[in-house]
Motif scaffolding. Sequence first.
Motif, PDB file in Angstrom:
ATOM      1  N   GLU A  49     -50.919  51.191 -40.969  1.00  0.00           N
ATOM      2  CA  GLU A  49     -52.274  52.318 -41.392  1.00  0.00           C
ATOM      3  C   GLU A  49     -52.177  52.158 -42.462  1.00  0.00           C
ATOM      4  OE1 GLU A  49     -52.728  54.644 -39.734  1.00  0.00           O
ATOM      5  OE2 GLU A  49     -50.960  53.923 -38.018  1.00  0.00           O
ATOM      6  N   GLY A  50     -53.475  50.801 -42.498  1.00  0.00           N
ATOM      7  CA  GLY A  50     -53.927  50.690 -43.655  1.00  0.00           C
ATOM      8  C   GLY A  50     -52.839  50.213 -45.014  1.00  0.00           C
ATOM      9  N   GLY A  51     -51.873  49.714 -45.020  1.00  0.00           N
ATOM     10  CA  GLY A  51     -50.811  49.490 -46.019  1.00  0.00           C
ATOM     11  C   GLY A  51     -50.130  50.295 -46.727  1.00  0.00           C
ATOM     12  N   VAL A  52     -49.764  51.801 -45.843  1.00  0.00           N
ATOM     13  CA  VAL A  52     -49.512  53.019 -46.861  1.00  0.00           C
ATOM     14  C   VAL A  52     -48.219  53.356 -45.820  1.00  0.00           C
ATOM     15  CG1 VAL A  52     -49.688  55.412 -47.712  1.00  0.00           C
ATOM     16  CG2 VAL A  52     -51.797  54.609 -47.076  1.00  0.00           C
ATOM     17  N   ARG A  53     -48.233  52.906 -44.845  1.00  0.00           N
ATOM     18  CA  ARG A  53     -47.019  53.064 -44.308  1.00  0.00           C
ATOM     19  C   ARG A  53     -45.698  51.918 -44.547  1.00  0.00           C
ATOM     20  NH1 ARG A  53     -44.172  54.458 -41.212  1.00  0.00           N
ATOM     21  NH2 ARG A  53     -43.736  52.202 -39.181  1.00  0.00           N
ATOM     22  N   LEU A  54     -47.005  50.482 -44.197  1.00  0.00           N
ATOM     23  CA  LEU A  54     -46.035  49.409 -44.454  1.00  0.00           C
ATOM     24  C   LEU A  54     -47.005  48.693 -44.812  1.00  0.00           C
ATOM     25  CD1 LEU A  54     -43.373  47.960 -44.384  1.00  0.00           C
ATOM     26  CD2 LEU A  54     -44.621  47.258 -41.580  1.00  0.00           C
ATOM     27  N   LEU A  55     -46.500  48.005 -45.641  1.00  0.00           N
ATOM     28  CA  LEU A  55     -46.860  46.693 -46.156  1.00  0.00           C
ATOM     29  C   LEU A  55     -46.214  44.927 -46.299  1.00  0.00           C
ATOM     30  CD1 LEU A  55     -49.831  46.815 -48.810  1.00  0.00           C
ATOM     31  CD2 LEU A  55     -48.934  44.901 -48.858  1.00  0.00           C
ATOM     32  N   ARG A  56     -46.185  44.739 -45.107  1.00  0.00           N
ATOM     33  CA  ARG A  56     -45.248  43.315 -45.380  1.00  0.00           C
ATOM     34  C   ARG A  56     -46.384  42.046 -46.412  1.00  0.00           C
ATOM     35  NH1 ARG A  56     -42.952  39.295 -41.911  1.00  0.00           N
ATOM     36  NH2 ARG A  56     -40.332  40.138 -41.899  1.00  0.00           N
ATOM     37  N   VAL A  57     -44.947  40.663 -47.103  1.00  0.00           N
ATOM     38  CA  VAL A  57     -45.829  39.938 -47.491  1.00  0.00           C
ATOM     39  C   VAL A  57     -44.635  38.186 -46.749  1.00  0.00           C
ATOM     40  CG1 VAL A  57     -46.577  38.739 -49.177  1.00  0.00           C
ATOM     41  CG2 VAL A  57     -47.359  40.640 -48.757  1.00  0.00           C
ATOM     42  N   ALA A  58     -44.772  37.818 -45.866  1.00  0.00           N
ATOM     43  CA  ALA A  58     -44.384  36.876 -45.705  1.00  0.00           C
ATOM     44  C   ALA A  58     -44.535  35.979 -46.536  1.00  0.00           C
ATOM     45  CB  ALA A  58     -43.333  36.857 -44.313  1.00  0.00           C
ATOM     46  N   ASP A  59     -43.676  34.725 -47.051  1.00  0.00           N
ATOM     47  CA  ASP A  59     -43.580  33.727 -47.361  1.00  0.00           C
ATOM     48  C   ASP A  59     -43.026  32.255 -47.572  1.00  0.00           C
ATOM     49  OD1 ASP A  59     -42.264  32.900 -50.495  1.00  0.00           O
ATOM     50  OD2 ASP A  59     -42.893  34.732 -50.971  1.00  0.00           O
ATOM     51  N   ASN A  60     -43.144  31.304 -47.451  1.00  0.00           N
ATOM     52  CA  ASN A  60     -42.302  30.370 -47.609  1.00  0.00           C
ATOM     53  C   ASN A  60     -42.269  29.060 -48.892  1.00  0.00           C
ATOM     54  OD1 ASN A  60     -45.446  29.223 -48.025  1.00  0.00           O
ATOM     55  ND2 ASN A  60     -44.917  27.200 -46.436  1.00  0.00           N
ATOM     56  N   GLY A  61     -41.999  30.302 -49.809  1.00  0.00           N
ATOM     57  CA  GLY A  61     -42.157  29.550 -51.104  1.00  0.00           C
ATOM     58  C   GLY A  61     -40.362  29.378 -51.530  1.00  0.00           C
ATOM     59  N   ASN A  62     -40.002  29.234 -52.473  1.00  0.00           N
ATOM     60  CA  ASN A  62     -38.830  29.120 -53.654  1.00  0.00           C
ATOM     61  C   ASN A  62     -37.654  30.090 -53.436  1.00  0.00           C
ATOM     62  OD1 ASN A  62     -40.253  26.267 -54.158  1.00  0.00           O
ATOM     63  ND2 ASN A  62     -40.495  27.481 -55.977  1.00  0.00           N
ATOM     64  N   GLY A  63     -38.380  30.994 -53.103  1.00  0.00           N
ATOM     65  CA  GLY A  63     -37.269  31.864 -53.072  1.00  0.00           C
ATOM     66  C   GLY A  63     -36.798  32.393 -53.846  1.00  0.00           C
ATOM     67  N   MET A  64     -35.453  33.051 -53.738  1.00  0.00           N
ATOM     68  CA  MET A  64     -34.664  33.836 -55.208  1.00  0.00           C
ATOM     69  C   MET A  64     -32.872  34.032 -54.917  1.00  0.00           C
ATOM     70  SD  MET A  64     -37.119  36.856 -56.833  1.00  0.00           S
ATOM     71  CE  MET A  64     -37.993  37.752 -54.930  1.00  0.00           C
ATOM     72  N   GLU A  65     -32.719  33.678 -56.116  1.00  0.00           N
ATOM     73  CA  GLU A  65     -30.930  33.515 -55.777  1.00  0.00           C
ATOM     74  C   GLU A  65     -30.744  34.766 -56.000  1.00  0.00           C
ATOM     75  OE1 GLU A  65     -29.619  31.026 -55.740  1.00  0.00           O
ATOM     76  OE2 GLU A  65     -31.086  28.884 -56.522  1.00  0.00           O
ATOM     77  N   ALA A  66     -29.106  35.027 -55.400  1.00  0.00           N
ATOM     78  CA  ALA A  66     -28.850  36.636 -55.901  1.00  0.00           C
ATOM     79  C   ALA A  66     -29.098  37.291 -56.929  1.00  0.00           C
ATOM     80  CB  ALA A  66     -27.835  36.868 -54.943  1.00  0.00           C
ATOM     81  N   GLU A  67     -28.673  36.731 -57.740  1.00  0.00           N
ATOM     82  CA  GLU A  67     -28.712  37.514 -59.301  1.00  0.00           C
ATOM     83  C   GLU A  67     -29.797  37.423 -59.668  1.00  0.00           C
ATOM     84  OE1 GLU A  67     -27.008  33.134 -59.511  1.00  0.00           O
ATOM     85  OE2 GLU A  67     -27.088  34.458 -58.538  1.00  0.00           O
ATOM     86  N   ASP A  68     -31.263  37.042 -59.354  1.00  0.00           N
ATOM     87  CA  ASP A  68     -32.036  37.360 -59.381  1.00  0.00           C
ATOM     88  C   ASP A  68     -32.652  38.209 -58.443  1.00  0.00           C
ATOM     89  OD1 ASP A  68     -31.982  35.190 -61.582  1.00  0.00           O
ATOM     90  OD2 ASP A  68     -33.272  33.916 -60.117  1.00  0.00           O
ATOM     91  N   LEU A  69     -32.419  38.329 -57.546  1.00  0.00           N
ATOM     92  CA  LEU A  69     -33.127  39.855 -56.951  1.00  0.00           C
ATOM     93  C   LEU A  69     -32.993  40.916 -57.824  1.00  0.00           C
ATOM     94  CD1 LEU A  69     -32.307  39.319 -53.411  1.00  0.00           C
ATOM     95  CD2 LEU A  69     -34.297  39.021 -53.778  1.00  0.00           C
ATOM     96  N   THR A 140     -39.341  34.057 -48.857  1.00  0.00           N
ATOM     97  CA  THR A 140     -39.370  36.117 -49.050  1.00  0.00           C
ATOM     98  C   THR A 140     -39.939  36.700 -48.350  1.00  0.00           C
ATOM     99  OG1 THR A 140     -39.180  34.963 -51.850  1.00  0.00           O
ATOM    100  CG2 THR A 140     -39.637  37.529 -51.247  1.00  0.00           C
ATOM    101  N   VAL A 141     -39.641  37.498 -48.431  1.00  0.00           N
ATOM    102  CA  VAL A 141     -40.218  38.599 -46.954  1.00  0.00           C
ATOM    103  C   VAL A 141     -40.025  40.108 -47.951  1.00  0.00           C
ATOM    104  CG1 VAL A 141     -40.550  39.682 -45.268  1.00  0.00           C
ATOM    105  CG2 VAL A 141     -39.349  38.011 -45.147  1.00  0.00           C
ATOM    106  N   VAL A 142     -41.228  40.498 -48.167  1.00  0.00           N
ATOM    107  CA  VAL A 142     -41.181  41.649 -49.426  1.00  0.00           C
ATOM    108  C   VAL A 142     -41.959  43.211 -48.527  1.00  0.00           C
ATOM    109  CG1 VAL A 142     -42.253  42.879 -51.363  1.00  0.00           C
ATOM    110  CG2 VAL A 142     -41.687  40.517 -51.607  1.00  0.00           C
ATOM    111  N   GLU A 143     -40.841  44.265 -48.046  1.00  0.00           N
ATOM    112  CA  GLU A 143     -41.831  45.277 -47.992  1.00  0.00           C
ATOM    113  C   GLU A 143     -41.992  46.412 -48.439  1.00  0.00           C
ATOM    114  OE1 GLU A 143     -40.104  44.229 -43.001  1.00  0.00           O
ATOM    115  OE2 GLU A 143     -39.812  45.834 -44.243  1.00  0.00           O
ATOM    116  N   VAL A 144     -42.916  46.537 -48.371  1.00  0.00           N
ATOM    117  CA  VAL A 144     -43.050  47.992 -49.154  1.00  0.00           C
ATOM    118  C   VAL A 144     -43.893  49.188 -48.479  1.00  0.00           C
ATOM    119  CG1 VAL A 144     -44.815  48.600 -51.142  1.00  0.00           C
ATOM    120  CG2 VAL A 144     -44.115  46.692 -51.073  1.00  0.00           C
ATOM    121  N   ALA A 145     -42.690  49.994 -48.268  1.00  0.00           N
ATOM    122  CA  ALA A 145     -43.258  51.139 -47.780  1.00  0.00           C
ATOM    123  C   ALA A 145     -43.769  52.253 -48.201  1.00  0.00           C
ATOM    124  CB  ALA A 145     -42.239  51.571 -46.337  1.00  0.00           C
ATOM    125  N   ASP A 146     -44.327  53.048 -47.257  1.00  0.00           N
ATOM    126  CA  ASP A 146     -44.339  54.942 -47.924  1.00  0.00           C
ATOM    127  C   ASP A 146     -45.253  55.006 -48.873  1.00  0.00           C
ATOM    128  OD1 ASP A 146     -44.091  55.705 -45.424  1.00  0.00           O
ATOM    129  OD2 ASP A 146     -41.822  55.725 -45.727  1.00  0.00           O
TER     130      ASP A 146
END
Length: 594
Positions: A49-69, A140-146
Motif C-alpha cells: 500500500e505505497g509503503g504506508v502499510r508496510l515498508l521493509r528493507v532487507a540488506d546483507n550488511g554488517n548487522g548489529m550486536e544485540a546490545e546495539d539494537l 539486517t531487516v527493518v520493517e516499518v508498518a502502519d
Amino acid sequence: MPRIHALPDQLISQIAAGEVVERPASVLKELVENSLDAGATRVDVQLEEGGVRLLRVADNGNGMEAEDLALALARHATSKIATLDDLERVASFGFRGEALASIASVARLDLVSRARGASHAWRQRNDRPQPEPAALGAGTVVEVADLYFNTPARRKFLRTAATEAAHCLEALRRIALARPDVAFSLRHNGAERLRLAAGGAQQRLRDILGGELADQARRVVEAAGDLHLSGWVALPAQAAANRDSQYLFVNGRFVRDKVLAHAVREAYADVLHGSRYPAYALFLDLDPAGVDVNVHPAKTEVRFRESRSIHQFVFHAVERALAAPLAGVQPDRSFAAETPSTFTSYDRGSAVGYPRQGALAVREPDASAYLAFAASAHPARTASDGAPEASPPGEAPDAAMPLLGYALGQLHGIYILAQNTGGMVLVDMHAAHERILYERLKSAADGGPLPVQPLLIPALLDVSDLDMATAEEQGEALAALGFEVGIAGPAQLAVRSVPGPLAAGDVATLVRALLADLRQHPATRVLQGRRDELLATMACHGAVRAHRLLTLPEMNALLRDMERTLRADQCNHGRPTWVQLSLEDLDRLFLRGR
Ligand code: ADP
Ligand code: MG
C-alpha cells in the motif's frame, strides 16, 4: 500564561519526524542509506500500500550486536561519528542518529539484525524494552508498518498508494544511480517494480535513464585540485519537458543544489533554448571538509565553502563535454575565429539580398573544396577556370573518408544527403549552417569587435518609420555588432558593412531581423549580456535558407565546416543538425539479412 516545561521524548521524536519522515519515500531513503552505511552489497525493498502499510528493507550488511539494537532506536544515537571533527569529514550517509528514532515515533518498527560472526540474530521492536533472539542468515531487516498510525494529521497528507510507491521507486533509483556496485530490488504489493544487478556505472545509467539516452549521452570526467566531476550529460536533442531525469550527487549523496543546478543549466544555455530540460547524472566529489552536509535533516541540501569556484568548475566541465566536436575530430580553433578573407569583393547581387549564400570559408586541409566553393559563389568563373572538384576519388581508402563523408545531393532543398564510411548521413543544411555561423560569430566577438566586411556597393533596404528610428537609436549597438547602417533616404537605409562571417548572407533580411530584435530588447548598455542572443539572431538570418540550391562542392564545404565546428551536433535550438543511418539501419529497413 502556561509555564515552560520540557517535552517528552516521544513528542520530540515526532517533531523531528516532521522533517525526516515526510512520506514513505523518505523512510525508504533513510533505511536504504543505513544499509549502504553498513556495507551492504544487496538491498531488497518491499512495499505494501505505497509503503504506508508496510515498508521493509532487507540488506546483507554488517548487522548489529544485540546490545546495539535498542540504542539504534534511541534519539541521537549513532555509530558513525563521535566528535565534531568526525562531523566535518563525514563520509557516511547518516550521522545524526535520529532517523530510526523518528521513524519509530510515528510507526511500528521491527528490527532484526545479525552482526557478522554472531551465532544468531536479534529482534528489537519499538514497543518492547528488550531484544529477543530471532532467525536471520545475515545482515539486517527493518520493517516499518502502519506509518503515521498515531499521527493522523500527517497521514492526511499522504497521496494514493500508487503515488507514494512511485516516490519510493524514484528515491531508490536515485540512490542506486550512485551505487552501481550494489544490487537493488523493489516490490510493491507483491509485484516486482525494479531489479538492478550489481555492475558498472554505464550499465546502471542505462538501467535508470534508459538505454537510448544513456548511450548517446556525453561523458564528463574532469578534475581540478581536489574537485572531481564525473558522469553523463544528455545531448540537447534528447531534452525532456520536465526535470525528472536530472541527478546531482555530492560525495555520493543525491542533492538538490541551486549552485550546481545553475551551473549545469548555464552550460546548456548555448545549445538548448526554451523550456526543455536536459537529462544528466553528475557526480561531484570533493574534500568533505569543503562541503557542509548538515544543513537539513533530510540531507538533500548542502552548502559549499567555495561555491563560486565550484560553480565555475562544473559549468566549464559540462560546457566542454557538450561542446566537443563530432566524435573523433579535433576542432580547428583558429578556423572558428576566421573571417572568410577571400570574399573581399562584392557584387551587388549578394549584397542586396538575392539568396546567394555560400561564403563558407573552408581552410586547409580541404583547400580544393574551398576553391570549388568559392568558384561556385561566382558562377561566371566556374566553367572557364575549372576549379578543382571536391568530390572524393572513387578509390578513396576508408581511413581518408571524412566523418560526415561526401555529399551526394540535396533533398527538397532542405537536407543534404551524404555517404560516409558508416552508411548514410542526412544534414539539415540550415540548422547546421546556423550553428557554424553562430560559433564563428561568437569566437570572433570574443576576440574584440566583430571583424567588419565593407560592402563595395551598399545594400539598400526600404524600411518602416519604426525601423528607421531603431536604426538611429541603436546605431552604436549595430556598429558594435559589425553593421554600419546609414540613412539613404526618407524610408531607406544603406548598409555599408556587415560582420565578416555573414558577408555572403542576405543582408536585407539580416538587418531587418536585427532591428526588430533590438527594438524589442534595446541593447544600449546591456549589449554584452545579450550579445550571444543577438549573434544567434544574426546567425539564423545569415544562414542558408531552405530551397537554396547548393552545388556538391558547397555541400561538401558545409560538411567539412561542421566537422571542425564546436557544438556542430545541434542547432541553436537544441535540435540535431545531422543524423547517421548505418548500413545496418538500412538493411533493417529493407528486411535484408547480412
Ligand atoms: P544514523 O544513520 O544517523 O547513524 P540512524 O537512526 O539511521 O542514525 O541509525 C542509528 C544506528 O543504527 C546507525 O548509526 C547504525 O549503527 C545502526 N543501523 C541502522 N540501520 C542499520 C543497518 N541496516 N545495518 C547495520 N546497522 C544499522
Ligand atoms: Mg541513518
